[in-house]
Motif scaffolding. Sequence first.
Motif, PDB file in Angstrom:
ATOM      1  N   PHE A  62     -18.308  -6.474  23.735  1.00  0.00           N
ATOM      2  CA  PHE A  62     -17.096  -5.791  23.225  1.00  0.00           C
ATOM      3  C   PHE A  62     -16.145  -6.718  22.336  1.00  0.00           C
ATOM      4  O   PHE A  62     -15.376  -6.282  21.508  1.00  0.00           O
ATOM      5  CB  PHE A  62     -16.114  -5.392  24.307  1.00  0.00           C
ATOM      6  CG  PHE A  62     -15.307  -6.540  25.004  1.00  0.00           C
ATOM      7  CD1 PHE A  62     -13.994  -6.724  24.453  1.00  0.00           C
ATOM      8  CD2 PHE A  62     -16.066  -7.368  25.872  1.00  0.00           C
ATOM      9  CE1 PHE A  62     -13.344  -7.695  25.456  1.00  0.00           C
ATOM     10  CE2 PHE A  62     -15.194  -8.216  26.459  1.00  0.00           C
ATOM     11  CZ  PHE A  62     -13.747  -8.387  26.243  1.00  0.00           C
ATOM     12  N   SER A  63     -16.493  -8.016  22.316  1.00  0.00           N
ATOM     13  CA  SER A  63     -15.323  -9.074  21.642  1.00  0.00           C
ATOM     14  C   SER A  63     -16.042  -9.354  20.381  1.00  0.00           C
ATOM     15  O   SER A  63     -16.749  -8.686  19.767  1.00  0.00           O
ATOM     16  CB  SER A  63     -15.243 -10.282  22.453  1.00  0.00           C
ATOM     17  OG  SER A  63     -16.589 -10.946  22.600  1.00  0.00           O
ATOM     18  N   ASP A  64     -15.421 -10.028  19.487  1.00  0.00           N
ATOM     19  CA  ASP A  64     -15.806 -10.515  18.040  1.00  0.00           C
ATOM     20  C   ASP A  64     -17.097 -11.079  18.141  1.00  0.00           C
ATOM     21  O   ASP A  64     -17.340 -11.421  19.390  1.00  0.00           O
ATOM     22  CB  ASP A  64     -14.650 -11.674  17.828  1.00  0.00           C
ATOM     23  CG  ASP A  64     -13.372 -11.142  17.471  1.00  0.00           C
ATOM     24  OD1 ASP A  64     -13.178  -9.883  17.235  1.00  0.00           O
ATOM     25  OD2 ASP A  64     -12.325 -11.767  17.575  1.00  0.00           O
ATOM     26  N   ALA A  65     -17.880 -11.087  17.172  1.00  0.00           N
ATOM     27  CA  ALA A  65     -19.245 -11.453  16.988  1.00  0.00           C
ATOM     28  C   ALA A  65     -19.415 -13.151  17.482  1.00  0.00           C
ATOM     29  O   ALA A  65     -18.260 -13.896  17.192  1.00  0.00           O
ATOM     30  CB  ALA A  65     -19.556 -11.317  15.725  1.00  0.00           C
ATOM     31  N   ASP A  66     -20.285 -13.346  18.261  1.00  0.00           N
ATOM     32  CA  ASP A  66     -20.648 -14.695  18.661  1.00  0.00           C
ATOM     33  C   ASP A  66     -21.304 -15.440  17.700  1.00  0.00           C
ATOM     34  O   ASP A  66     -21.407 -16.614  17.370  1.00  0.00           O
ATOM     35  CB  ASP A  66     -21.077 -14.810  19.995  1.00  0.00           C
ATOM     36  CG  ASP A  66     -20.346 -14.351  21.169  1.00  0.00           C
ATOM     37  OD1 ASP A  66     -19.233 -14.958  20.874  1.00  0.00           O
ATOM     38  OD2 ASP A  66     -20.689 -13.624  22.063  1.00  0.00           O
ATOM     39  N   VAL A  67     -22.410 -14.664  17.052  1.00  0.00           N
ATOM     40  CA  VAL A  67     -23.112 -15.250  15.771  1.00  0.00           C
ATOM     41  C   VAL A  67     -23.051 -14.041  14.623  1.00  0.00           C
ATOM     42  O   VAL A  67     -22.712 -12.876  14.741  1.00  0.00           O
ATOM     43  CB  VAL A  67     -24.502 -15.472  15.973  1.00  0.00           C
ATOM     44  CG1 VAL A  67     -24.621 -16.977  16.903  1.00  0.00           C
ATOM     45  CG2 VAL A  67     -25.249 -14.203  16.320  1.00  0.00           C
ATOM     46  N   TRP A  68     -22.799 -14.561  13.386  1.00  0.00           N
ATOM     47  CA  TRP A  68     -22.566 -13.589  12.236  1.00  0.00           C
ATOM     48  C   TRP A  68     -23.516 -14.059  11.040  1.00  0.00           C
ATOM     49  O   TRP A  68     -23.717 -15.206  10.818  1.00  0.00           O
ATOM     50  CB  TRP A  68     -21.172 -13.427  11.792  1.00  0.00           C
ATOM     51  CG  TRP A  68     -20.365 -14.567  11.671  1.00  0.00           C
ATOM     52  CD1 TRP A  68     -20.124 -15.236  10.147  1.00  0.00           C
ATOM     53  CD2 TRP A  68     -19.812 -15.647  12.502  1.00  0.00           C
ATOM     54  NE1 TRP A  68     -19.598 -15.993  10.497  1.00  0.00           N
ATOM     55  CE2 TRP A  68     -19.325 -16.548  11.632  1.00  0.00           C
ATOM     56  CE3 TRP A  68     -19.443 -15.627  13.788  1.00  0.00           C
ATOM     57  CZ2 TRP A  68     -18.470 -17.421  12.380  1.00  0.00           C
ATOM     58  CZ3 TRP A  68     -18.832 -16.502  14.523  1.00  0.00           C
ATOM     59  CH2 TRP A  68     -18.353 -17.438  13.776  1.00  0.00           C
ATOM     60  N   SER A  75     -23.883 -16.311  -2.037  1.00  0.00           N
ATOM     61  CA  SER A  75     -23.884 -17.296  -0.912  1.00  0.00           C
ATOM     62  C   SER A  75     -24.170 -16.337   0.151  1.00  0.00           C
ATOM     63  O   SER A  75     -23.915 -14.994   0.367  1.00  0.00           O
ATOM     64  CB  SER A  75     -22.429 -17.974  -0.878  1.00  0.00           C
ATOM     65  OG  SER A  75     -22.131 -18.602  -1.764  1.00  0.00           O
ATOM     66  N   LEU A  76     -24.924 -17.159   0.970  1.00  0.00           N
ATOM     67  CA  LEU A  76     -25.361 -16.601   2.440  1.00  0.00           C
ATOM     68  C   LEU A  76     -24.732 -17.500   3.239  1.00  0.00           C
ATOM     69  O   LEU A  76     -24.636 -18.755   3.558  1.00  0.00           O
ATOM     70  CB  LEU A  76     -26.784 -16.735   2.747  1.00  0.00           C
ATOM     71  CG  LEU A  76     -27.365 -16.252   4.340  1.00  0.00           C
ATOM     72  CD1 LEU A  76     -27.328 -14.902   4.351  1.00  0.00           C
ATOM     73  CD2 LEU A  76     -28.823 -16.567   4.316  1.00  0.00           C
ATOM     74  N   ILE A  77     -23.999 -16.910   4.517  1.00  0.00           N
ATOM     75  CA  ILE A  77     -23.163 -17.435   5.183  1.00  0.00           C
ATOM     76  C   ILE A  77     -23.683 -17.461   6.778  1.00  0.00           C
ATOM     77  O   ILE A  77     -23.523 -16.024   7.309  1.00  0.00           O
ATOM     78  CB  ILE A  77     -21.677 -17.424   5.108  1.00  0.00           C
ATOM     79  CG1 ILE A  77     -21.232 -17.751   3.874  1.00  0.00           C
ATOM     80  CG2 ILE A  77     -20.965 -18.168   6.053  1.00  0.00           C
ATOM     81  CD1 ILE A  77     -19.576 -17.210   3.767  1.00  0.00           C
ATOM     82  N   LEU A  78     -24.190 -18.437   7.512  1.00  0.00           N
ATOM     83  CA  LEU A  78     -24.609 -18.155   8.730  1.00  0.00           C
ATOM     84  C   LEU A  78     -23.657 -18.813   9.702  1.00  0.00           C
ATOM     85  O   LEU A  78     -23.434 -19.814   9.426  1.00  0.00           O
ATOM     86  CB  LEU A  78     -25.907 -18.890   9.131  1.00  0.00           C
ATOM     87  CG  LEU A  78     -27.118 -18.466   8.143  1.00  0.00           C
ATOM     88  CD1 LEU A  78     -28.481 -19.012   8.543  1.00  0.00           C
ATOM     89  CD2 LEU A  78     -27.366 -16.811   8.113  1.00  0.00           C
ATOM     90  N   GLY A  79     -23.034 -18.016  10.643  1.00  0.00           N
ATOM     91  CA  GLY A  79     -21.707 -18.671  11.463  1.00  0.00           C
ATOM     92  C   GLY A  79     -21.941 -18.442  12.988  1.00  0.00           C
ATOM     93  O   GLY A  79     -22.750 -17.454  13.386  1.00  0.00           O
ATOM     94  N   ARG A  80     -21.303 -19.355  13.697  1.00  0.00           N
ATOM     95  CA  ARG A  80     -21.541 -19.311  15.082  1.00  0.00           C
ATOM     96  C   ARG A  80     -20.082 -19.708  15.946  1.00  0.00           C
ATOM     97  O   ARG A  80     -19.592 -20.707  15.364  1.00  0.00           O
ATOM     98  CB  ARG A  80     -22.654 -20.273  15.763  1.00  0.00           C
ATOM     99  CG  ARG A  80     -23.276 -20.253  16.991  1.00  0.00           C
ATOM    100  CD  ARG A  80     -24.342 -21.023  17.386  1.00  0.00           C
ATOM    101  NE  ARG A  80     -24.733 -21.007  18.606  1.00  0.00           N
ATOM    102  CZ  ARG A  80     -25.173 -22.083  19.089  1.00  0.00           C
ATOM    103  NH1 ARG A  80     -25.533 -23.052  18.421  1.00  0.00           N
ATOM    104  NH2 ARG A  80     -25.810 -22.189  20.620  1.00  0.00           N
ATOM    105  N   GLU A  81     -19.832 -18.905  16.820  1.00  0.00           N
ATOM    106  CA  GLU A  81     -18.712 -19.279  17.493  1.00  0.00           C
ATOM    107  C   GLU A  81     -18.641 -20.745  18.178  1.00  0.00           C
ATOM    108  O   GLU A  81     -19.638 -21.218  18.435  1.00  0.00           O
ATOM    109  CB  GLU A  81     -18.067 -18.140  18.522  1.00  0.00           C
ATOM    110  CG  GLU A  81     -19.154 -17.991  19.558  1.00  0.00           C
ATOM    111  CD  GLU A  81     -19.036 -18.650  20.604  1.00  0.00           C
ATOM    112  OE1 GLU A  81     -17.894 -19.085  21.049  1.00  0.00           O
ATOM    113  OE2 GLU A  81     -20.152 -19.074  21.283  1.00  0.00           O
TER     114      GLU A  81
END
Length: 571
Positions: A62-68, A75-81
């Motif tokens: 339910f919360s914000d994404a943990d990975v995106w 550009s490609l952006i891979l992110g992680r909380e």
Amino acid sequence: MLSYHFIGYWGEKKEEKLTQRRRDAERGGEGERFVWNVVYVGCESVPEIEGNTIAAVSASSFSDADVWVRVEDDSLILGREVFGKVPLFWSCQNNTVWFASRLDLLLEIMDKPEVCISGLYGYSCFSYVPTPVTSVSGVFSVGAGTEVIFNIDNVGNYQVINNYNYQWYESQEQITDENTAVSQLQSLLKNAVERQVADVKDEPVGVFLSGGLDSSIVAALLVQLGVKVRAYSLDFGEFGVSEYCYGKQVAEFLNIPIIKVDASPKNIKNAIIPTVKALDLPFGDGVTVPLYLLNKVASQETKVIFNGEGGDQLFAGWTNKPLIAAGIYQGEHPHKNEDFISQYLRTFHRLWGYESRVYQPDIYAQIQGLNAQEWLLDGLDSRFCPSLLHRLRRASLMLKGAQNIHPRATALSFVHGLNVRSPFCDLNLAKWTFQLSGELCLQGACEKYILKRAVENLLPSEIVWRQKRGMGVPLTSWCVNNFWHDLGNWLNPGILEAENIFYPDIATKIITGELGGHIQGRRIGEILWLLIMWELWYFHVFGVKLGSKSWKHPFLLPRGLWKHYKKLQNY
């Protein structure tokens, strides 16, 4: 967001590999110079994701994404909380960047995967594979709290940039007043739990209740908020330290039902391979299979599970006292930084320092240029946390938390269709703890002092103030008694010799104490388990073909007969 996974690519040419073996939900798109495509595994329709985000996963649903994964211009952006609850992997192959939320999804598109020696060595030192490497060569992991950005230059080459989206750092203004800290912490804890039950209506939620401080706090706050709670607690039987008695005491105090989960050797053995597959990456801690059993039982009654993970990292839990002593007494040593990092490395209690006795010559030669301390430098960077206790908490959050505890908790919940929620993984709460003076975290011999003060009216006094101890998983007892014959299969000398990684007789040397004097008692089971989980991962996830088994090992005989035989040999 529901619990699902994804695999995708971004590159100049469309790759057909992606959909050859997958029939799940799919979406794609094109830019001026690239094509991207994502397949969502475990859901029937494409999830709703806003903006230029093309893939995302939330552990809690339910919360914000943990990975995106985002696509912006070229550009490609891979992110992680920053807490590391969900892993994110990537690999560059044939001018295409592949990305996935599970390692085994990337293994599907690789022709001839190889083991990463750095990942193997890191695993043997820590019991998890340290980021950014993985256990597979050419596959990398996005670090918690970071974004990896891929740009295409004018000639079509990829540029890879690593950016931090958050850093743990010590506040210049420290809270020293106990009453102020207690009041603020009580509010932060309540708000953290409130945020994570915002979507819960009348359905019950589960909580893994060990009877320790952290899980008991979560249970108490859930009850205080009027949530229907069902508790689950492990019972290791006669050989382990059962959590159930403490969990039951808390459950009775809170007037909630508690379910005893049988973690007997038989159930552990039956669950070990499913656990390895669920974890995806190799994790060598003995708690993983018991946690698998907890999730399995809980999934029959609920879709949301709460845990107390993260409390030790936030409030300077029980592993910090020996390190504080080391920091004080080694303060005048000319190489104090190196010595302290080595001391921290020893707290993992794995195979660091035993390399020449563990690895066969080819592998040993390859790890000679590797330095395990380098994986600790960022976490122990004094520029972000000048004081020792905050520096240890930063390291614990970045290493033991984000690279081990949280991703394995999510993996074990996801495989059972559960959404996992960890109230201590609350950014407002975590940031606030870096304002606490050291005396409020560790007062004399009392760990997590301010946390205990803040919740002492929520729980029985003996639960709040009893001394911390880890989960009593009886690994040594299991290995030398219940799993004695299984060791001959899991760590068979013939198979190990063919793999050319570990010495074929390593299990025997561990059992007899020949590997090293410090590997005794509980450490025997911990090291054997570390090796067992690697070997099972190597076969069931990585997919290596097993060599021929050898019959020349002690595990064919009953343990008592083998011990008698060894005594006769020594005369």
